[in-house]
Motif scaffolding. Structure first.
Motif, PDB file in Angstrom:
ATOM      1  N   ASN A  47      58.600  40.030  44.698  1.00 55.20           N
ATOM      2  CA  ASN A  47      57.633  41.002  45.214  1.00 55.20           C
ATOM      3  C   ASN A  47      58.314  42.094  46.040  1.00 55.20           C
ATOM      4  O   ASN A  47      57.698  43.120  46.327  1.00 55.20           O
ATOM      5  N   VAL A  48      59.549  41.861  46.421  1.00 49.56           N
ATOM      6  CA  VAL A  48      60.338  42.878  47.127  1.00 49.56           C
ATOM      7  C   VAL A  48      61.273  43.574  46.141  1.00 49.56           C
ATOM      8  O   VAL A  48      61.390  44.802  46.144  1.00 49.56           O
ATOM      9  N   ASP A  71      53.303  45.042  49.680  1.00 51.11           N
ATOM     10  CA  ASP A  71      51.912  44.603  49.849  1.00 51.11           C
ATOM     11  C   ASP A  71      51.160  44.679  48.522  1.00 51.11           C
ATOM     12  O   ASP A  71      50.380  43.783  48.194  1.00 51.11           O
ATOM     13  N   ILE A  72      51.381  45.745  47.766  1.00 52.79           N
ATOM     14  CA  ILE A  72      50.730  45.884  46.456  1.00 52.79           C
ATOM     15  C   ILE A  72      51.139  44.721  45.548  1.00 52.79           C
ATOM     16  O   ILE A  72      50.301  44.158  44.837  1.00 52.79           O
ATOM     17  N   MET A  73      52.399  44.359  45.586  1.00 54.05           N
ATOM     18  CA  MET A  73      52.880  43.263  44.745  1.00 54.05           C
ATOM     19  C   MET A  73      52.307  41.911  45.190  1.00 54.05           C
ATOM     20  O   MET A  73      52.033  41.051  44.364  1.00 54.05           O
ATOM     21  N   GLY A 124      36.028  39.141  43.243  1.00 53.66           N
ATOM     22  CA  GLY A 124      36.441  39.424  41.867  1.00 53.66           C
ATOM     23  C   GLY A 124      36.808  40.885  41.684  1.00 53.66           C
ATOM     24  O   GLY A 124      37.808  41.208  41.040  1.00 53.66           O
ATOM     25  N   GLU A 125      36.022  41.771  42.283  1.00 56.47           N
ATOM     26  CA  GLU A 125      36.316  43.202  42.189  1.00 56.47           C
ATOM     27  C   GLU A 125      37.619  43.540  42.910  1.00 56.47           C
ATOM     28  O   GLU A 125      38.455  44.280  42.400  1.00 56.47           O
ATOM     29  N   ALA A 126      37.806  42.971  44.097  1.00 59.39           N
ATOM     30  CA  ALA A 126      39.038  43.219  44.856  1.00 59.39           C
ATOM     31  C   ALA A 126      40.255  42.703  44.093  1.00 59.39           C
ATOM     32  O   ALA A 126      41.306  43.363  44.059  1.00 59.39           O
ATOM     33  N   LEU A 127      40.107  41.550  43.468  1.00 61.37           N
ATOM     34  CA  LEU A 127      41.217  40.985  42.703  1.00 61.37           C
ATOM     35  C   LEU A 127      41.546  41.862  41.498  1.00 61.37           C
ATOM     36  O   LEU A 127      42.725  42.089  41.196  1.00 61.37           O
ATOM     37  N   ASN A 128      40.530  42.378  40.829  1.00 60.94           N
ATOM     38  CA  ASN A 128      40.778  43.292  39.701  1.00 60.94           C
ATOM     39  C   ASN A 128      41.517  44.537  40.160  1.00 60.94           C
ATOM     40  O   ASN A 128      42.463  44.990  39.500  1.00 60.94           O
ATOM     41  N   TRP A 129      41.091  45.124  41.283  1.00 66.03           N
ATOM     42  CA  TRP A 129      41.767  46.309  41.818  1.00 66.03           C
ATOM     43  C   TRP A 129      43.210  45.989  42.184  1.00 66.03           C
ATOM     44  O   TRP A 129      44.136  46.766  41.899  1.00 66.03           O
ATOM     45  N   ALA A 130      43.436  44.837  42.822  1.00 64.36           N
ATOM     46  CA  ALA A 130      44.786  44.458  43.237  1.00 64.36           C
ATOM     47  C   ALA A 130      45.687  44.239  42.020  1.00 64.36           C
ATOM     48  O   ALA A 130      46.845  44.662  42.018  1.00 64.36           O
ATOM     49  N   ASN A 131      45.170  43.582  41.006  1.00 66.69           N
ATOM     50  CA  ASN A 131      45.964  43.363  39.782  1.00 66.69           C
ATOM     51  C   ASN A 131      46.283  44.676  39.078  1.00 66.69           C
ATOM     52  O   ASN A 131      47.388  44.857  38.556  1.00 66.69           O
ATOM     53  N   THR A 132      45.332  45.608  39.084  1.00 65.92           N
ATOM     54  CA  THR A 132      45.574  46.920  38.473  1.00 65.92           C
ATOM     55  C   THR A 132      46.648  47.683  39.236  1.00 65.92           C
ATOM     56  O   THR A 132      47.553  48.268  38.627  1.00 65.92           O
ATOM     57  N   ALA A 133      46.573  47.669  40.557  1.00 69.06           N
ATOM     58  CA  ALA A 133      47.579  48.365  41.371  1.00 69.06           C
ATOM     59  C   ALA A 133      48.962  47.760  41.151  1.00 69.06           C
ATOM     60  O   ALA A 133      49.956  48.488  41.034  1.00 69.06           O
ATOM     61  N   ARG A 134      49.031  46.441  41.073  1.00 68.13           N
ATOM     62  CA  ARG A 134      50.305  45.759  40.841  1.00 68.13           C
ATOM     63  C   ARG A 134      50.861  46.124  39.466  1.00 68.13           C
ATOM     64  O   ARG A 134      52.038  46.441  39.314  1.00 68.13           O
ATOM     65  N   ARG A 135      50.013  46.092  38.459  1.00 68.31           N
ATOM     66  CA  ARG A 135      50.431  46.441  37.097  1.00 68.31           C
ATOM     67  C   ARG A 135      50.909  47.888  37.037  1.00 68.31           C
ATOM     68  O   ARG A 135      51.934  48.188  36.427  1.00 68.31           O
ATOM     69  N   ASP A 136      50.187  48.810  37.702  1.00 66.56           N
ATOM     70  CA  ASP A 136      50.595  50.214  37.729  1.00 66.56           C
ATOM     71  C   ASP A 136      51.966  50.382  38.380  1.00 66.56           C
ATOM     72  O   ASP A 136      52.794  51.171  37.918  1.00 66.56           O
ATOM     73  N   LEU A 137      52.201  49.641  39.451  1.00 65.04           N
ATOM     74  CA  LEU A 137      53.499  49.715  40.127  1.00 65.04           C
ATOM     75  C   LEU A 137      54.610  49.217  39.212  1.00 65.04           C
ATOM     76  O   LEU A 137      55.668  49.844  39.107  1.00 65.04           O
ATOM     77  N   LEU A 138      54.366  48.131  38.512  1.00 66.12           N
ATOM     78  CA  LEU A 138      55.388  47.568  37.630  1.00 66.12           C
ATOM     79  C   LEU A 138      55.632  48.420  36.390  1.00 66.12           C
ATOM     80  O   LEU A 138      56.677  48.292  35.749  1.00 66.12           O
TER      81      LEU A 138
END
Length: 155
Positions: A47-48, A71-73, A124-138
Motif C-alpha cells: 500500500n506504500v 490512504d487511498i490504497m 456499501g457505497e463508501a466501499l465502492n468509492w474506495a475501491n474505485t479510487a484505489r483502482r484509479d490510482l493503480l
C-alpha cells in the motif's frame, strides 16, 4: 505526512508534507537528512510501494510518498474491517435480546432496524468509492525513474 518504504519493505513516517519536502529539496537538503520514525500501526508495504512507484520521490533508503495516496490504497481494507466489526457487534447484541418486544417499544425497534439497513447501504457505497479510487490510482503509469531506483537496490 510522508511515508518511506525502504528497500527491505520496512515502512516509516515523517510529519513533513510534500510541499515541505519540495522546499527542502529546493534549498539543497538531501532526502537522507529527513527524519523518519518506524510505523506504530502495521501497514501493508504494498500500500506504500505501489503509489510510491507512481507518484513518489527517491530516497537513499527507498522511496517516499504522500500519505494521502497510501490512504487511498488502504481505505478499502479499513472499511471491510470496520464492517466486520460492526456485524460482529450486531450479532453479539442479537444474542442478548431475549423474549418478545413490548408493544410500546416496537416502533423503536423498527427505527433501529432501518438505521442499521441505511448504515449498511452507506458502507456499501463508501466501499465502492474506495475501491474505485484505489483502482484509479493503480491504473496510473509507473514512473520509470522510480522503478529503476527501486530495482537497483530493492525487491
Amino acid at each position: 505526512m510522508l511515508y518511506l518504504i525502504t528497500f527491505d519493505h520496512a515502512v516509516f513516517t515523517s510529519p513533513l508534507s510534500v510541499g515541505e519536502l519540495l522546499v527542502k529539496q529546493e534549498d539543497g537538503e538531501a532526502g537522507d537528512q529527513l527524519s523518519f520514525a518506524r510505523m506504530q500501526d502495521p501497514i501493508h508495504p504494498d500500500n506504500v510501494l505501489q503509489p510510491a512507484l507512481r507518484n513518489g520521490f527517491k530516497h537513499p533508503e527507498g522511496l517516499m510518498v504522500d500519505a494521502s495516496l497510501v490512504d487511498i490504497m488502504s481505505q478499502p481494507h479499513l472499511l471491510e474491517q470496520s464492517s466486520a466489526s460492526q456485524l460482529n457487534l450486531e450479532s453479539q447484541l442479537e444474542e442478548l435480546e431475549t423474549g418478545t418486544v413490548p408493544v410500546q417499544d416496537a416502533s423503536f425497534g423498527r427505527e433501529q432496524d432501518q438505521l442499521a439497513r441505511d448504515a449498511r447501504l452507506d458502507h456499501g457505497e463508501a466501499l465502492n468509492w474506495a475501491n474505485t479510487a484505489r483502482r484509479d490510482l493503480l491504473e496510473r503509469p509507473i514512473n520509470n525513474e522510480l522503478q529503476k531506483h527501486w530495482d537497483a537496490k530493492g525487491n
